[in-house]
Enzyme design. Structure first.
Site, PDB file in Angstrom:
ATOM      1  N   HIS A 148      -3.254   6.738   7.138  1.00 17.55           N
ATOM      2  CA  HIS A 148      -2.179   7.984   6.489  1.00 17.55           C
ATOM      3  C   HIS A 148      -2.835   8.901   5.865  1.00 17.55           C
ATOM      4  CE1 HIS A 148       1.693   5.910   6.448  1.00 17.55           C
ATOM      5  NE2 HIS A 148       1.311   4.953   6.118  1.00 17.55           N
ATOM      6  N   HIS A 186      -4.802   0.761   7.343  1.00 19.34           N
ATOM      7  CA  HIS A 186      -3.267   1.325   7.355  1.00 19.34           C
ATOM      8  C   HIS A 186      -2.915   2.509   6.726  1.00 19.34           C
ATOM      9  CE1 HIS A 186       1.120   1.088   8.153  1.00 19.34           C
ATOM     10  NE2 HIS A 186       1.222   1.716   6.975  1.00 19.34           N
ATOM     11  N   GLU A 187      -3.716   2.357   5.187  1.00 19.69           N
ATOM     12  CA  GLU A 187      -3.478   3.415   4.352  1.00 19.69           C
ATOM     13  C   GLU A 187      -4.286   4.609   4.891  1.00 19.69           C
ATOM     14  OE1 GLU A 187      -0.846   3.279   2.694  1.00 19.69           O
ATOM     15  OE2 GLU A 187      -0.376   1.228   3.013  1.00 19.69           O
ATOM     16  N   GLN A 197       2.522   9.974   1.689  1.00 25.84           N
ATOM     17  CA  GLN A 197       4.085   9.350   1.916  1.00 25.84           C
ATOM     18  C   GLN A 197       4.696   9.673   0.672  1.00 25.84           C
ATOM     19  OE1 GLN A 197       2.401   5.198   2.470  1.00 25.84           O
ATOM     20  NE2 GLN A 197       4.041   5.140   3.511  1.00 25.84           N
ATOM     21  N   GLY A 215       0.581  -1.084   0.159  1.00 28.80           N
ATOM     22  CA  GLY A 215      -0.044   0.035  -0.072  1.00 28.80           C
ATOM     23  C   GLY A 215       0.998   1.213  -0.085  1.00 28.80           C
ATOM     24  N   CYS A 268       5.689  -0.160   7.544  1.00 22.34           N
ATOM     25  CA  CYS A 268       5.390   1.184   6.919  1.00 22.34           C
ATOM     26  C   CYS A 268       6.488   1.471   6.200  1.00 22.34           C
ATOM     27  CB  CYS A 268       4.700   2.092   7.796  1.00 22.34           C
ATOM     28  SG  CYS A 268       4.547   3.683   7.013  1.00 22.34           S
ATOM     29  N   LEU A 269       6.252   1.847   4.926  1.00 14.51           N
ATOM     30  CA  LEU A 269       7.395   2.347   4.061  1.00 14.51           C
ATOM     31  C   LEU A 269       8.086   3.589   4.375  1.00 14.51           C
ATOM     32  CD1 LEU A 269       6.062   1.367   0.402  1.00 14.51           C
ATOM     33  CD2 LEU A 269       7.476   0.202   1.854  1.00 14.51           C
TER      34      LEU A 269
HETATM   35 NI    NI Z   1       2.365   3.054   5.864  1.00 15.00          NI
END
Ligand code: NI
Length: 196
Positions: free
Chosen positions: A151, A147-148, A50, A45, A105-106
């Site tokens: 964000h 999760h996304e 981000q 995701g 998470c990225l």
């Molecule tokens: Ni994330």
């Protein structure tokens, strides 16, 4: 084009993102770049904040999870075909008993922690053609969406940890914001010292 992923500590990751309209400039290019950026980092995701944009847009592709051998064939099939774009999303309901899943998470490389969330969600969103949908998701698909979705609400999974856990990982988070980590995809660190 692969875009740099904004690292933990950037104020943008704490900001609630804004809805967009159909005439958003160069939207197709943005989507293409975001998918490329997500796949390059082996993510499931990616949310617009981000990559530095405070807009309510995120992508999900749960295919990598479909290789998990602990899952049933049915679950694997559901995960392998699930690729979606969510625009102006709104989770209208979350149901069931919270369950833990080890999230990463990225924007927060090499940190993974168990996060508790409800298993079933109802979400309203626009797809990449700006057509509206209202759908129910559960299991890992719901998990990635939650999760996304966080964000675009300015929330990170680390915000959901106990205060003890937060204290334990504080040093690692500070290092991430300073760029003191090794990561094999492009990132942008908020507190990295500029070269003179
Ligand atoms: Ni994330």
């Amino acid at each position: 084009m692969i875009l740099p992923i904004v690292a933990y500590g950037d104020p943008l990751l704490k900001k609630k993102a804004k809805d967009i309209s159909k005439d958003y400039p160069k939207f197709d290019v943005l989507l293409e770049n975001m998918f490329e950026t997500m796949y390059n980092a082996y993510g499931v995701g990616l949310a617009a904040p981000q990559i530095g944009l405070p807009i309510r847009l995120f992508l999900v592709d749960t295919s990598p999870f479909s290789e998990d051998e602990d899952l049933s064939k049915e679950e694997q099939d559901a995960l392998s075909g699930f690729k979606r774009v969510f625009i102006n999303a709104k989770i209208v309901e979350e149901e069931g008993d919270e369950w833990a899943f080890n999230e990463g998470c990225l924007s927060i490389p090499d940190v993974r922690e168990d996060v508790f969330r409800k298993p079933k969600i109802t979400i309203e969103y626009l797809d990449e053609n700006f057509e509206s949908h209202k759908e129910v998701f559960d299991g890992l698909i719901a998990r990635v969406i939650q999760h996304e979705y966080d964000h675009i609400e300015g929330v990170l999974f680390t915000d959901k940890l106990s205060s003890l856990k937060k204290r334990l990982i504080k040093g690692r988070l500070t290092n991430i914001s300073k760029g003191k980590i090794s990561v094999d995809y492009r990132m942008r660190f908020p507190d990295q010292k500029k070269r003179r």
